[in-house]
Motif scaffolding. Structure first.
Motif, PDB file in Angstrom:
ATOM      1  N   ARG A 266     -13.440 -65.979 -12.705  1.00 13.18           N
ATOM      2  CA  ARG A 266     -13.632 -65.979 -14.154  1.00 13.18           C
ATOM      3  C   ARG A 266     -12.265 -66.110 -14.825  1.00 13.18           C
ATOM      4  N   THR A 267     -12.265 -66.584 -16.080  1.00 19.64           N
ATOM      5  CA  THR A 267     -11.023 -66.712 -16.838  1.00 19.64           C
ATOM      6  C   THR A 267     -11.164 -66.009 -18.187  1.00 19.64           C
ATOM      7  N   SER A 268     -10.013 -65.696 -18.750  1.00 20.01           N
ATOM      8  CA  SER A 268     -10.005 -65.051 -20.060  1.00 20.01           C
ATOM      9  C   SER A 268     -10.651 -65.936 -21.116  1.00 20.01           C
ATOM     10  N   ASP A 269     -10.477 -67.240 -20.981  1.00 14.08           N
ATOM     11  CA  ASP A 269     -11.018 -68.156 -21.984  1.00 14.08           C
ATOM     12  C   ASP A 269     -12.533 -68.048 -22.071  1.00 14.08           C
ATOM     13  N   GLU A 270     -13.205 -68.009 -20.934  1.00 15.01           N
ATOM     14  CA  GLU A 270     -14.669 -67.951 -20.975  1.00 15.01           C
ATOM     15  C   GLU A 270     -15.169 -66.580 -21.408  1.00 15.01           C
ATOM     16  N   TRP A 271     -14.371 -65.539 -21.173  1.00 14.36           N
ATOM     17  CA  TRP A 271     -14.758 -64.203 -21.623  1.00 14.36           C
ATOM     18  C   TRP A 271     -14.405 -63.962 -23.084  1.00 14.36           C
ATOM     19  N   GLY A 272     -13.468 -64.741 -23.591  1.00  9.07           N
ATOM     20  CA  GLY A 272     -13.053 -64.548 -24.983  1.00  9.07           C
ATOM     21  C   GLY A 272     -12.197 -63.313 -25.186  1.00  9.07           C
ATOM     22  N   VAL A 273     -11.562 -62.841 -24.144  1.00  9.60           N
ATOM     23  CA  VAL A 273     -10.676 -61.670 -24.231  1.00  9.60           C
ATOM     24  C   VAL A 273      -9.609 -61.809 -23.154  1.00  9.60           C
ATOM     25  N   GLN A 274      -8.387 -61.401 -23.480  1.00 11.97           N
ATOM     26  CA  GLN A 274      -7.266 -61.561 -22.560  1.00 11.97           C
ATOM     27  C   GLN A 274      -6.677 -60.221 -22.143  1.00 11.97           C
ATOM     28  N   LYS A 275      -6.061 -60.221 -20.965  1.00 13.53           N
ATOM     29  CA  LYS A 275      -5.218 -59.092 -20.596  1.00 13.53           C
ATOM     30  C   LYS A 275      -4.055 -59.017 -21.578  1.00 13.53           C
ATOM     31  N   PRO A 276      -3.627 -57.840 -21.934  1.00 18.30           N
ATOM     32  CA  PRO A 276      -3.937 -56.513 -21.376  1.00 18.30           C
ATOM     33  C   PRO A 276      -5.031 -55.761 -22.116  1.00 18.30           C
ATOM     34  N   GLU A 277      -5.881 -56.451 -22.867  1.00 14.46           N
ATOM     35  CA  GLU A 277      -6.923 -55.758 -23.627  1.00 14.46           C
ATOM     36  C   GLU A 277      -7.850 -54.966 -22.695  1.00 14.46           C
ATOM     37  N   PRO A 278      -8.213 -53.739 -23.055  1.00 12.83           N
ATOM     38  CA  PRO A 278      -9.146 -52.965 -22.218  1.00 12.83           C
ATOM     39  C   PRO A 278     -10.457 -53.690 -21.972  1.00 12.83           C
ATOM     40  N   ALA A 279     -10.904 -54.484 -22.948  1.00  9.79           N
ATOM     41  CA  ALA A 279     -12.174 -55.190 -22.798  1.00  9.79           C
ATOM     42  C   ALA A 279     -12.136 -56.161 -21.619  1.00  9.79           C
ATOM     43  N   PHE A 280     -10.958 -56.716 -21.322  1.00  9.93           N
ATOM     44  CA  PHE A 280     -10.844 -57.615 -20.171  1.00  9.93           C
ATOM     45  C   PHE A 280     -11.168 -56.865 -18.886  1.00  9.93           C
ATOM     46  N   PHE A 281     -10.606 -55.674 -18.736  1.00  4.26           N
ATOM     47  CA  PHE A 281     -10.813 -54.906 -17.510  1.00  4.26           C
ATOM     48  C   PHE A 281     -12.226 -54.326 -17.448  1.00  4.26           C
ATOM     49  N   ALA A 282     -12.828 -54.125 -18.597  1.00  2.00           N
ATOM     50  CA  ALA A 282     -14.237 -53.739 -18.611  1.00  2.00           C
ATOM     51  C   ALA A 282     -15.096 -54.885 -18.075  1.00  2.00           C
ATOM     52  N   ARG A 283     -14.733 -56.120 -18.433  1.00  2.00           N
ATOM     53  CA  ARG A 283     -15.467 -57.274 -17.918  1.00  2.00           C
ATOM     54  C   ARG A 283     -15.248 -57.437 -16.412  1.00  2.00           C
ATOM     55  N   VAL A 284     -14.055 -57.118 -15.950  1.00  2.00           N
ATOM     56  CA  VAL A 284     -13.773 -57.167 -14.517  1.00  2.00           C
ATOM     57  C   VAL A 284     -14.694 -56.209 -13.760  1.00  2.00           C
ATOM     58  N   ALA A 285     -14.812 -54.989 -14.258  1.00  2.00           N
ATOM     59  CA  ALA A 285     -15.679 -54.005 -13.605  1.00  2.00           C
ATOM     60  C   ALA A 285     -17.134 -54.448 -13.647  1.00  2.00           C
ATOM     61  N   GLU A 286     -17.537 -55.020 -14.775  1.00  2.00           N
ATOM     62  CA  GLU A 286     -18.914 -55.515 -14.906  1.00  2.00           C
ATOM     63  C   GLU A 286     -19.181 -56.636 -13.911  1.00  2.00           C
ATOM     64  N   LEU A 287     -18.205 -57.555 -13.778  1.00  2.00           N
ATOM     65  CA  LEU A 287     -18.357 -58.660 -12.836  1.00  2.00           C
ATOM     66  C   LEU A 287     -18.447 -58.162 -11.398  1.00  2.00           C
ATOM     67  N   ALA A 288     -17.595 -57.196 -11.055  1.00  2.00           N
ATOM     68  CA  ALA A 288     -17.610 -56.651  -9.698  1.00  2.00           C
ATOM     69  C   ALA A 288     -18.834 -55.792  -9.438  1.00  2.00           C
ATOM     70  N   GLY A 289     -19.448 -55.288 -10.510  1.00  2.46           N
ATOM     71  CA  GLY A 289     -20.622 -54.434 -10.353  1.00  2.46           C
ATOM     72  C   GLY A 289     -20.296 -53.089  -9.742  1.00  2.46           C
ATOM     73  N   LEU A 290     -19.074 -52.599 -10.026  1.00  3.15           N
ATOM     74  CA  LEU A 290     -18.603 -51.351  -9.431  1.00  3.15           C
ATOM     75  C   LEU A 290     -17.888 -50.508 -10.472  1.00  3.15           C
ATOM     76  N   PRO A 291     -17.809 -49.194 -10.256  1.00  5.29           N
ATOM     77  CA  PRO A 291     -16.989 -48.373 -11.148  1.00  5.29           C
ATOM     78  C   PRO A 291     -15.524 -48.741 -10.976  1.00  5.29           C
ATOM     79  N   PRO A 292     -14.712 -48.588 -12.022  1.00  7.05           N
ATOM     80  CA  PRO A 292     -13.297 -48.961 -11.927  1.00  7.05           C
ATOM     81  C   PRO A 292     -12.557 -48.332 -10.753  1.00  7.05           C
ATOM     82  N   ALA A 293     -12.893 -47.112 -10.404  1.00  3.19           N
ATOM     83  CA  ALA A 293     -12.182 -46.434  -9.317  1.00  3.19           C
ATOM     84  C   ALA A 293     -12.353 -47.131  -7.970  1.00  3.19           C
TER      85      ALA A 293
END
Length: 215
Positions: A128-155
């Motif tokens: 995935r890329t920031s462009d398709e998500w509409g949010v870039q690092k270092p925004e917290p929303a980017f890492f929230a999308r990462v966790a959602e994509l992985a389907g796992l808790p951040p830890a």
């Protein structure tokens, strides 16, 4: 316990040397000069975009990209292909998957980057890329999308990148396990800063297998 490893793109998977060399030629400055200015920006915590302004104060980057595309429609220009992969990428990603970990690529990239990465047939589960998500690092929303994509808790997620500001610190703040890869101008500089203590620092992607996959 880490169950997924997520990777940044530039200077983590992709060696950007050829990209910056082509940009230097396009801007009419020696490659060493442009890369030196980029290194200075990294050292001063300035955006890489500032390097363009320093070597060409009148540059309009979007307009220059449009002219470049017209001049060289079939060239790589500011893009990358499989020849730009660092040598450790394919074997390390394959080893992580073989160890039972999910492998994901998610970074700040323009829209065409996903297709370029998918064309490489990398051993990964998702790109995935920031462009398709509409949010870039270092925004917290980017890492929230990462966790959602992985389907796992951040830890349960390790995020691997070459920068403290965009990768390590926001990933740590999101509750992930940050890994700082010491390569590229930002990677070498940032590994020397006190904040690097919040991450595990590695010199190669091969180091990730014993570190994250365990015995």
């Amino acid at each position: 316990m880490v169950r997924a490893v997520v990777f940044d793109v530039g200077e983590t998977l992709i060696d950007e040397t050829r990209i910056w060399t082509r940009w230097a030629e396009r801007l009419g400055v020696p490659a060493l000069t442009f890369m030196g200015v980029l290194g200075g920006c990294a050292a001063l915590d300035l955006s890489h975009r500032r390097a363009f302004e320093l070597v060409r104060p009148d540059v309009d980057v979007p307009a220059e990209l449009a002219r470049w595309a017209a001049d060289d429609p079939d060239g790589l220009r500011e893009n990358f292909d499989a020849d730009d992969l660092y040598p450790d990428v394919r074997p390390a990603l394959a080893a992580l998957r073989a160890a039972g970990l999910a492998v994901v690529v998610a970074g700040n990239q323009p829209p065409q980057a996903r297709a370029a990465l998918e064309a490489m047939d990398l051993p990964v589960d998702a790109i995935r890329t920031s462009d398709e998500w509409g949010v870039q690092k270092p925004e917290p929303a980017f890492f929230a999308r990462v966790a959602e994509l992985a389907g796992l808790p951040p830890a349960d997620i390790a995020y691997v990148g070459d920068r403290l500001d965009n990768d390590v610190l926001p990933a740590a703040d999101a509750g992930m396990r940050p890994v700082l890869l010491r390569r590229g101008p930002w990677g070498y500089l940032h590994a020397e800063r006190p904040e690097a203590a919040r991450a595990t620092v590695v010199d190669s992607l091969h180091d990730l297998v014993p570190l994250l996959a365990g015995p």
